[in-house]
Design a protein around this motif. Structure first.
Motif, PDB file in Angstrom:
ATOM      1  N   ALA A   1       0.814  -1.217   0.000  1.00  0.00           N
ATOM      2  CA  ALA A   1       0.000   0.000   0.000  1.00  0.00           C
ATOM      3  C   ALA A   1       0.843   1.262   0.000  1.00  0.00           C
ATOM      4  N   THR A   2       1.924   1.247  -0.754  1.00  0.00           N
ATOM      5  CA  THR A   2       2.756   2.444  -0.856  1.00  0.00           C
ATOM      6  C   THR A   2       3.142   2.694  -2.307  1.00  0.00           C
ATOM      7  N   GLY A   3       3.497   3.936  -2.596  1.00  0.00           N
ATOM      8  CA  GLY A   3       4.056   4.307  -3.890  1.00  0.00           C
ATOM      9  C   GLY A   3       3.232   3.899  -5.093  1.00  0.00           C
ATOM     10  N   LYS A   4       3.925   3.451  -6.133  1.00  0.00           N
ATOM     11  CA  LYS A   4       3.274   3.139  -7.400  1.00  0.00           C
ATOM     12  C   LYS A   4       2.274   1.987  -7.305  1.00  0.00           C
ATOM     13  N   PRO A   5       2.552   0.912  -6.524  1.00  0.00           N
ATOM     14  CA  PRO A   5       1.539  -0.138  -6.402  1.00  0.00           C
ATOM     15  C   PRO A   5       0.184   0.389  -5.910  1.00  0.00           C
ATOM     16  N   LEU A   6       0.213   1.259  -4.910  1.00  0.00           N
ATOM     17  CA  LEU A   6      -1.030   1.844  -4.411  1.00  0.00           C
ATOM     18  C   LEU A   6      -1.665   2.721  -5.475  1.00  0.00           C
ATOM     19  N   GLN A   7      -0.867   3.520  -6.123  1.00  0.00           N
ATOM     20  CA  GLN A   7      -1.338   4.423  -7.182  1.00  0.00           C
ATOM     21  C   GLN A   7      -2.005   3.631  -8.310  1.00  0.00           C
ATOM     22  N   ASP A   8      -1.385   2.554  -8.749  1.00  0.00           N
ATOM     23  CA  ASP A   8      -1.942   1.733  -9.827  1.00  0.00           C
ATOM     24  C   ASP A   8      -3.223   1.041  -9.385  1.00  0.00           C
ATOM     25  N   LEU A   9      -3.253   0.597  -8.144  1.00  0.00           N
ATOM     26  CA  LEU A   9      -4.431  -0.087  -7.618  1.00  0.00           C
ATOM     27  C   LEU A   9      -5.646   0.843  -7.608  1.00  0.00           C
ATOM     28  N   ILE A  10      -5.450   2.061  -7.110  1.00  0.00           N
ATOM     29  CA  ILE A  10      -6.558   3.020  -7.057  1.00  0.00           C
ATOM     30  C   ILE A  10      -7.012   3.408  -8.456  1.00  0.00           C
ATOM     31  N   SER A  11      -6.061   3.690  -9.340  1.00  0.00           N
ATOM     32  CA  SER A  11      -6.427   4.135 -10.687  1.00  0.00           C
ATOM     33  C   SER A  11      -7.125   3.040 -11.487  1.00  0.00           C
ATOM     34  N   SER A  12      -6.921   1.762 -11.111  1.00  0.00           N
ATOM     35  CA  SER A  12      -7.585   0.667 -11.820  1.00  0.00           C
ATOM     36  C   SER A  12      -9.099   0.680 -11.610  1.00  0.00           C
ATOM     37  N   VAL A  13      -9.550   1.379 -10.557  1.00  0.00           N
ATOM     38  CA  VAL A  13     -10.987   1.439 -10.273  1.00  0.00           C
ATOM     39  C   VAL A  13     -11.654   2.633 -10.957  1.00  0.00           C
TER      40      VAL A  13
ATOM     41  N   PRO B   1     -23.072  10.575  -2.641  1.00  0.00           N
ATOM     42  CA  PRO B   1     -21.671  10.166  -2.826  1.00  0.00           C
ATOM     43  C   PRO B   1     -21.212   9.075  -1.867  1.00  0.00           C
ATOM     44  N   LYS B   2     -21.937   8.844  -0.780  1.00  0.00           N
ATOM     45  CA  LYS B   2     -21.509   7.834   0.201  1.00  0.00           C
ATOM     46  C   LYS B   2     -21.413   6.458  -0.448  1.00  0.00           C
ATOM     47  N   LEU B   3     -22.435   6.109  -1.238  1.00  0.00           N
ATOM     48  CA  LEU B   3     -22.413   4.818  -1.909  1.00  0.00           C
ATOM     49  C   LEU B   3     -21.290   4.775  -2.943  1.00  0.00           C
ATOM     50  N   LEU B   4     -21.147   5.843  -3.705  1.00  0.00           N
ATOM     51  CA  LEU B   4     -20.091   5.930  -4.714  1.00  0.00           C
ATOM     52  C   LEU B   4     -18.713   5.717  -4.085  1.00  0.00           C
ATOM     53  N   LEU B   5     -18.438   6.431  -2.996  1.00  0.00           N
ATOM     54  CA  LEU B   5     -17.133   6.347  -2.336  1.00  0.00           C
ATOM     55  C   LEU B   5     -16.898   4.970  -1.719  1.00  0.00           C
ATOM     56  N   THR B   6     -17.957   4.376  -1.167  1.00  0.00           N
ATOM     57  CA  THR B   6     -17.822   3.044  -0.589  1.00  0.00           C
ATOM     58  C   THR B   6     -17.532   2.011  -1.667  1.00  0.00           C
ATOM     59  N   LEU B   7     -18.223   2.117  -2.799  1.00  0.00           N
ATOM     60  CA  LEU B   7     -17.972   1.206  -3.909  1.00  0.00           C
ATOM     61  C   LEU B   7     -16.514   1.309  -4.364  1.00  0.00           C
ATOM     62  N   LEU B   8     -16.020   2.532  -4.446  1.00  0.00           N
ATOM     63  CA  LEU B   8     -14.641   2.759  -4.881  1.00  0.00           C
ATOM     64  C   LEU B   8     -13.657   2.113  -3.908  1.00  0.00           C
ATOM     65  N   MET B   9     -13.779   2.449  -2.624  1.00  0.00           N
ATOM     66  CA  MET B   9     -12.805   1.972  -1.645  1.00  0.00           C
ATOM     67  C   MET B   9     -12.944   0.471  -1.377  1.00  0.00           C
ATOM     68  N   TYR B  10     -14.150  -0.045  -1.447  1.00  0.00           N
ATOM     69  CA  TYR B  10     -14.342  -1.489  -1.264  1.00  0.00           C
ATOM     70  C   TYR B  10     -13.591  -2.242  -2.355  1.00  0.00           C
ATOM     71  N   ASN B  11     -13.670  -1.736  -3.596  1.00  0.00           N
ATOM     72  CA  ASN B  11     -12.958  -2.366  -4.700  1.00  0.00           C
ATOM     73  C   ASN B  11     -11.450  -2.305  -4.496  1.00  0.00           C
ATOM     74  N   VAL B  12     -10.969  -1.158  -4.040  1.00  0.00           N
ATOM     75  CA  VAL B  12      -9.536  -1.014  -3.778  1.00  0.00           C
ATOM     76  C   VAL B  12      -9.088  -1.990  -2.692  1.00  0.00           C
ATOM     77  N   LEU B  13      -9.845  -2.059  -1.592  1.00  0.00           N
ATOM     78  CA  LEU B  13      -9.431  -2.891  -0.454  1.00  0.00           C
ATOM     79  C   LEU B  13      -9.579  -4.384  -0.719  1.00  0.00           C
ATOM     80  N   THR B  14     -10.567  -4.800  -1.522  1.00  0.00           N
ATOM     81  CA  THR B  14     -10.674  -6.232  -1.816  1.00  0.00           C
ATOM     82  C   THR B  14      -9.471  -6.698  -2.625  1.00  0.00           C
ATOM     83  N   GLN B  15      -8.987  -5.837  -3.516  1.00  0.00           N
ATOM     84  CA  GLN B  15      -7.785  -6.188  -4.270  1.00  0.00           C
ATOM     85  C   GLN B  15      -6.544  -6.156  -3.374  1.00  0.00           C
ATOM     86  N   MET B  16      -6.459  -5.130  -2.542  1.00  0.00           N
ATOM     87  CA  MET B  16      -5.291  -4.963  -1.678  1.00  0.00           C
ATOM     88  C   MET B  16      -5.211  -6.075  -0.628  1.00  0.00           C
TER      89      MET B  16
END
Length: 508
Positions: A149-161, A179-194
Motif C-alpha cells: 500500500a505504498t508508492g506506485k503499487p497503491l497508485q496503480d491499484l486506485i487508478s484501476s478502479v 456520494p456515500k455509496l459511490l465512495l464506498t464502492l470505490l474503496m471497497y474495490n480497492v481494499l478487496t484487491q489490496m
C-alpha cells in the motif's frame, strides 16, 4: 404470662426488622456515596449521581459535552460514567504529553462489552489490550501496508478502479447522487484487491449490503451500550447486545466469504496481498513453534478485518465531508480545480509525486480533516498502570478520552476555527503547513493510526482525480438546503447524514 412473652417477642421481631431495614439503608447510602467518591488525587469534574454517575449528562455528542465541561473544570477532568471512571484530556499540550511522552502509560483499551462481541474476544488490533499479541499483529499489519500500500503499487491499484467509477457516474448523469455509496464502492474495490487479491464488480450486491450494515451499526450504537458501562447489564436480555451480535455476524460474514476464497488460493511462494502475508506469517509461526497461540485463525481474521474496515471507513467518511464542503463552498472548489488543471492538466492521472506541487489542494484536504474531525475523541484508551498527568493521579485501568476536537477548534491555535478555510494550512509564502501543532487527525504514539500514510495517499489521489474530472454542486431547487448536518449523539464520530449532490463530468 404467655401473652406478655408473645408481646415481647412481637416487639423484638419488629425491632429486629427495623434494625435490619435501617442497616440496609445505611449500607445502601454508604455504597451510593462511595460510588461517586473520587480516587485520591483524581482530576476534578462533574460530581454525578450515586450508582449511575454522570451518564444522564451525556445527552449530546461527546465532544460537545466535553467542551462544556472543559470550560468549567479545565483541560483535564475526571467523570464517572456508570461504573467507569473516565479522564478526558483537552488541548494539544496534555494530549501530546499522554500519547507521546507517556505513550506506554496510555496505550491500553477499555474492555467494552460491545467491542468484545465485535472483535471475538479482543483478538483484533484496534480494540485489543496492550500486549505482546497486540504488538505482534500491529507489526504484521505494518509490514503488509509497507509491502502492498505504498508508492506506485497503491497508485496503480486506485487508478484501476477509475474506469468503473466513470461508467457508474455516466449512468447517473443529470440525477442527484448520494456520494456515500459511490465512495464506498470505490474503496471497497480497492481494499478487496489490496487485502485479498480479488477484483469485484463495482456494484456487487455484497458491497451495497456491507455499506448499509456499517451505516446501521454506526448510527444504532449511539453513545454505547449499557453493558459497556454497567457490568450487570450484559446479563440482562436487552436489544443493544443482540443488535451488535446480529450486525457483527452479518458484517463479518461478508468478510469471511472473501477470506475463505482467498485461503483456497493461498500459495506461500506467491505472496501478493495482505491476507496471504498474514497466512505466511501464521505458517512460519507454526513451523518455528513460536507465537502459535498469538496467531490463531481468529487473530488473523480480526487483523485483516481491521485493515479492511478501517481502510474503507476513514477514507470514505473524510471524502464524504470533502464533497459536501466543496459543494457548499463552490469558490474553494474552483480554486482547487484551477490549481489541479494548471499543474497536472487533463492528459494524465494524478500521481504520488504530485504531492508537494499542489499546495492549495493539499491545504484544502487538511482543512477537511480538521473541520470534519471525523474521530473527535479518537478511540478510547485506558491506562496500563497507575500514572500521573497534569499534576493528577490516574489509576491503572482508567478510561481516557483524547478530545482532539478541542485541538482542531482551539481559538488560540486557529484563526476563525469554526470556518472552513484552507488558508489555515498555508503559511505566508503559500507553503503547506502539514503538521501544525494543534492538528492530530490520525492520533499519535503507540495507538496512533496504523494506516496514516496510506490514508493520506488515498485521499490525495482520489480527491485530486475527482477535482480534475468532475464538478460537485447542489441539487437544483435545494441550493439553500444544509448538507453539512451530522448524525447526533453518536460515539462513532462526526458523521454526516445522507445527502445528495449533482456530479458533472468536465468536457474533454
Amino acid at each position: 404470662m404467655i401473652d406478655l412473652l408473645g408481646g415481647a417477642e412481637s416487639s423484638f421481631g419488629q425491632l429486629n426488622a427495623l434494625t435490619i431495614t435501617a442497616t440496609l439503608g445505611v449500607v445502601t447510602a454508604t455504597l451510593a456515596l462511595w460510588s461517586i467518591m473520587r480516587p485520591k488525587g483524581f482530576p476534578p469534574g462533574p460530581r454525578g449521581l450515586p450508582i449511575v454517575g454522570s451518564i444522564f449528562s451525556m445527552n449530546d455528542s461527546p465532544e460537545v459535552i466535553f467542551d462544556k465541561w472543559s470550560k468549567k473544570y479545565g483541560d483535564i477532568f475526571g467523570v464517572k460514567i456508570g461504573e467507569r471512571w473516565m479522564v478526558v484530556l483537552n488541548g494539544q499540550a496534555l494530549i501530546k504529553e499522554a500519547v507521546i511522552k507517556q505513550g506506554v502509560d496510555f496505550a491500553d483499551r477499555p474492555d467494552f462489552y460491545s467491542m468484545k462481541i465485535f472483535t471475538e474476544g479482543f483478538k483484533d488490533i484496534a480494540f485489543s489490550p496492550y500486549s505482546e499479541t497486540w504488538k505482534l499483529h500491529r507489526k504484521l499489519a505494518h509490514t503488509a501496508l509497507r509491502h502492498f500500500a505504498t508508492g506506485k503499487p497503491l497508485q496503480d491499484l486506485i487508478s484501476s478502479v477509475y474506469p468503473k467509477i466513470e461508467k457508474y457516474l455516466a449512468e447517473k448523469e443529470g440525477k442527484p447522487v448520494d456520494p456515500k455509496l459511490l465512495l464506498t464502492l470505490l474503496m471497497y474495490n480497492v481494499l478487496t484487491q489490496m487485502c485479498f487479491g480479488q477484483s469485484k464488480e463495482l456494484e456487487d450486491p455484497t458491497i451495497v449490503a456491507w455499506k448499509d450494515m456499517n451505516d446501521d451499526i454506526n448510527e444504532g450504537v449511539g453513545l454505547g451500550l449499557a453493558a459497556d458501562f454497567f457490568s450487570w447489564a450484559r446479563y440482562v436480555p436487552t436489544s443493544g447486545p443482540k443488535m451488535i451480535k446480529d450486525t457483527t455476524d452479518k458484517l463479518l460474514g461478508y468478510l469471511r466469504s472473501m477470506v475463505d476464497e482467498s485461503r483456497k488460493q493461498y500459495d506461500p511462494e506467491n505472496i501478493n496481498d495482505f491476507y496471504s502475508l498474514l497466512l505466511k506469517a501464521q505458517d512460519d509461526a507454526r513451523k518455528e513453534g513460536e507465537n502459535v497461540d498469538k496467531m490463531t485463525d481468529t487473530h488473523i481474521f480480526q487483523t485483516i478485518s481491521d485493515i479492511f474496515g478501517a481502510g474503507i471507513q476513514t477514507t470514505v467518511e473524510t471524502l464524504y465531508w470533502a464533497l459536501a464542503l466543496l459543494a457548499t463552498y463552490p469558490e474553494i472548489q474552483a480554486k482547487v480545480k484551477t490549481e489541479v488543471n494548471d499543474v497536472i492538466g487533463r492528459n494524465r492521472l494524478p500521481t504520488i509525486n504530485d504531492r508537494g506541487k499542489l499546495p492549495y489542494t493539499e491545504a484544502t484536504l487538511y482543512e477537511v480533516m480538521r473541520y470534519s474531525s471525523i474521530a473527535p475523541t479518537a478511540v478510547p484508551r485506558a491506562t496500563t498502570r497507575d500514572t500521573k498527568l497534569g499534576g493528577y493521579s490516574i489509576p491503572k485501568g482508567t478510561m481516557v478520552m483524547m478530545n482532539t476536537y478541542s485541538m482542531h477548534f482551539d481559538p488560540q491555535e486557529w484563526d476563525q476555527p469554526d470556518k472552513f478555510l484552507p488558508d489555515h494550512f498555508l503559511d505566508t509564502s503559500g507553503t503547506v503547513r502539514d503538521h501544525p501543532p494543534s492538528f492530530l487527525p490520525f492520533g499519535a504514539g503507540r495507538r496512533g493510526c496504523l494506516g496514516e500514510a496510506v490514508a493520506k495517499a488515498d485521499l490525495f489521489l482520489i480527491f485530486t482525480w475527482f477535482m480534475q474530472n468532475y464538478t460537485f454542486s447542489r441539487v437544483p431547487g435545494k441550493e439553500s438546503e444544509d448538507i453539512l448536518k451530522m448524525i447526533p449523539q453518536t460515539a462513532a464520530g462526526r458523521l454526516l447524514r445522507p445527502y445528495e449532490v449533482m456530479i458533472q463530468k468536465h468536457d474533454q
